[in-house]
Design a protein around this motif. Sequence first.
Motif, PDB file in Angstrom:
ATOM      1  N   GLY A  64       0.776  -1.235   0.000  1.00 50.65           N
ATOM      2  CA  GLY A  64       0.000   0.000   0.000  1.00 50.65           C
ATOM      3  C   GLY A  64       0.805   1.280   0.000  1.00 50.65           C
ATOM      4  N   GLU A  65       2.145   1.204   0.051  1.00 52.78           N
ATOM      5  CA  GLU A  65       2.984   2.401   0.089  1.00 52.78           C
ATOM      6  C   GLU A  65       3.775   2.541  -1.209  1.00 52.78           C
ATOM      7  N   ASP A  66       3.786   3.749  -1.757  1.00 52.66           N
ATOM      8  CA  ASP A  66       4.522   4.056  -2.977  1.00 52.66           C
ATOM      9  C   ASP A  66       6.023   3.854  -2.730  1.00 52.66           C
ATOM     10  N   ILE A  67       6.668   3.025  -3.553  1.00 55.13           N
ATOM     11  CA  ILE A  67       8.101   2.788  -3.353  1.00 55.13           C
ATOM     12  C   ILE A  67       8.955   3.908  -3.958  1.00 55.13           C
ATOM     13  N   GLY A  68       8.334   4.775  -4.755  1.00 56.75           N
ATOM     14  CA  GLY A  68       9.091   5.847  -5.385  1.00 56.75           C
ATOM     15  C   GLY A  68      10.179   5.283  -6.275  1.00 56.75           C
ATOM     16  N   SER A  69      11.415   5.693  -6.034  1.00 58.78           N
ATOM     17  CA  SER A  69      12.545   5.177  -6.809  1.00 58.78           C
ATOM     18  C   SER A  69      13.374   4.167  -6.011  1.00 58.78           C
ATOM     19  N   ASP A  70      12.870   3.776  -4.837  1.00 55.54           N
ATOM     20  CA  ASP A  70      13.609   2.852  -3.967  1.00 55.54           C
ATOM     21  C   ASP A  70      13.176   1.410  -4.242  1.00 55.54           C
ATOM     22  N   TYR A  71      13.694   0.838  -5.328  1.00 59.19           N
ATOM     23  CA  TYR A  71      13.302  -0.523  -5.715  1.00 59.19           C
ATOM     24  C   TYR A  71      13.889  -1.576  -4.786  1.00 59.19           C
ATOM     25  N   SER A  72      14.834  -1.199  -3.950  1.00 57.97           N
ATOM     26  CA  SER A  72      15.405  -2.157  -3.004  1.00 57.97           C
ATOM     27  C   SER A  72      14.351  -2.655  -2.024  1.00 57.97           C
ATOM     28  N   ARG A  73      13.302  -1.881  -1.842  1.00 62.36           N
ATOM     29  CA  ARG A  73      12.223  -2.319  -0.946  1.00 62.36           C
ATOM     30  C   ARG A  73      11.550  -3.580  -1.495  1.00 62.36           C
ATOM     31  N   ILE A  74      11.525  -3.705  -2.825  1.00 63.57           N
ATOM     32  CA  ILE A  74      10.983  -4.915  -3.444  1.00 63.57           C
ATOM     33  C   ILE A  74      12.078  -5.960  -3.638  1.00 63.57           C
ATOM     34  N   THR A  75      13.228  -5.561  -4.166  1.00 67.68           N
ATOM     35  CA  THR A  75      14.271  -6.549  -4.465  1.00 67.68           C
ATOM     36  C   THR A  75      14.817  -7.225  -3.212  1.00 67.68           C
ATOM     37  N   SER A  76      14.726  -6.562  -2.063  1.00 63.49           N
ATOM     38  CA  SER A  76      15.233  -7.163  -0.827  1.00 63.49           C
ATOM     39  C   SER A  76      14.374  -8.332  -0.350  1.00 63.49           C
ATOM     40  N   ILE A  77      13.137  -8.409  -0.831  1.00 63.76           N
ATOM     41  CA  ILE A  77      12.249  -9.508  -0.420  1.00 63.76           C
ATOM     42  C   ILE A  77      11.855 -10.385  -1.607  1.00 63.76           C
ATOM     43  N   CYS A  78      12.512 -10.164  -2.752  1.00 67.39           N
ATOM     44  CA  CYS A  78      12.047 -10.769  -4.006  1.00 67.39           C
ATOM     45  C   CYS A  78      13.098 -11.700  -4.602  1.00 67.39           C
ATOM     46  N   GLY A  79      12.619 -12.770  -5.213  1.00 68.72           N
ATOM     47  CA  GLY A  79      13.445 -13.610  -6.063  1.00 68.72           C
ATOM     48  C   GLY A  79      12.901 -13.519  -7.471  1.00 68.72           C
ATOM     49  N   PHE A  80      13.730 -13.091  -8.417  1.00 68.00           N
ATOM     50  CA  PHE A  80      13.278 -12.859  -9.800  1.00 68.00           C
ATOM     51  C   PHE A  80      13.957 -13.833 -10.740  1.00 68.00           C
ATOM     52  N   MET A  81      13.147 -14.597 -11.465  1.00 69.20           N
ATOM     53  CA  MET A  81      13.655 -15.545 -12.460  1.00 69.20           C
ATOM     54  C   MET A  81      13.227 -15.048 -13.834  1.00 69.20           C
ATOM     55  N   PRO A  82      14.130 -14.395 -14.579  1.00 66.62           N
ATOM     56  CA  PRO A  82      13.772 -13.875 -15.898  1.00 66.62           C
ATOM     57  C   PRO A  82      13.539 -14.985 -16.905  1.00 66.62           C
ATOM     58  N   GLU A  83      13.005 -14.602 -18.055  1.00 67.51           N
ATOM     59  CA  GLU A  83      12.657 -15.589 -19.084  1.00 67.51           C
ATOM     60  C   GLU A  83      13.879 -16.386 -19.529  1.00 67.51           C
ATOM     61  N   ARG A  84      14.998 -15.709 -19.671  1.00 64.52           N
ATOM     62  CA  ARG A  84      16.236 -16.402 -20.063  1.00 64.52           C
ATOM     63  C   ARG A  84      17.211 -16.359 -18.890  1.00 64.52           C
ATOM     64  N   PHE A  85      17.009 -17.283 -17.971  1.00 64.00           N
ATOM     65  CA  PHE A  85      17.851 -17.326 -16.776  1.00 64.00           C
ATOM     66  C   PHE A  85      19.165 -18.015 -17.127  1.00 64.00           C
ATOM     67  N   SER A  86      20.271 -17.424 -16.721  1.00 58.01           N
ATOM     68  CA  SER A  86      21.589 -17.937 -17.100  1.00 58.01           C
ATOM     69  C   SER A  86      22.182 -18.792 -15.992  1.00 58.01           C
ATOM     70  N   LEU A  87      22.198 -20.098 -16.230  1.00 58.46           N
ATOM     71  CA  LEU A  87      22.933 -21.012 -15.366  1.00 58.46           C
ATOM     72  C   LEU A  87      24.331 -21.175 -15.941  1.00 58.46           C
ATOM     73  N   TYR A  88      25.246 -21.618 -15.108  1.00 57.93           N
ATOM     74  CA  TYR A  88      26.599 -21.889 -15.575  1.00 57.93           C
ATOM     75  C   TYR A  88      26.665 -23.347 -16.010  1.00 57.93           C
TER      76      TYR A  88
END
Length: 296
Positions: A62-86
């Motif tokens: 419910g709170e605007d994150i503004g430009s502070d995306y760390s508020r989301i990335t700190s609690i988030c795991g993101f798997m993009p469409e082309r995830f790069s494994l080694y």
Amino acid sequence: MVSLEHVSKSFAAIKAVDNVTLAVKKAAITILTGADGAGKSTIFKMLVGLVKKDSGTILLNGEDIGSDYSRITSICGFMPERFSLYTDLSVEENLNFFAAIQQVPLPRREELKKRLLERTGMSPFRKRRAGALSGGMKQKLALSTILLSSPELIILDEPTTGVDPLSRIEFFVIIEALKNEGKTIVMSTPYLDEAEKGDNIVLIKNGRVMRQDSIAGLRDSFPARLFRILPRGNIFEVMARISAIPGLGGQVHMRGKFIRYMQTGSENLGRQIPHLEMVEEKPTLEDMYIYYERRQ
């Protein structure tokens, strides 16, 4: 938990995301579905700050994150469409590498690795090189790497594209288990039958949200009646004749040996189609997507 309000993004003359408003509910599975180029990946990239929005608001609890995306990335795991494994590293070595990047303490790392390998059925393959894994196993390994940080919010961009049907089923078993543990999951898929498994479904076309609701809610609010018709004679010849019947051309589509007719007015024009059988059915998500897409 996370929501977008009137968010837009353009790349030169292309409007990739157009005034999108949607909500991702806590401890639920939200699925975005639509064709390639609908804007799904751009929405996800804006959520985690990889792409800057042109306008609109992104909110967390419910709170605007503004430009502070760390508020989301700190609690988030993101798997993009082309995830790069080694590919030259083993399954276990990949997990060790990503755990180190995410600064997972060593004792916690070993506990998490064991649990994730067991959950995904990858324990027998822990020494196998990632490049030698099947498509489904690669996706399960990729999911495991983002789960090492124990995220509250899991964002998955088309995780089952190109994966065999059995692996898709296994992947959703894992996703459902994560939801039951209280995780919030938002994912995208081009497969409409797969999207029906979401608690909340968002239908997207050309960067715009056409409809969003549960599958039950979408069916309850669907404004058309759907009929499955077994045509008399060659289905292609029948479809060609249908185009000459006023009001029918845009209301029918083929699925296998049947014609699907959507009645939008008070009169059942489908009776004019030469048929052996006509049965009214509940619409699938594919039927509803076709209906709303044609009207947009």
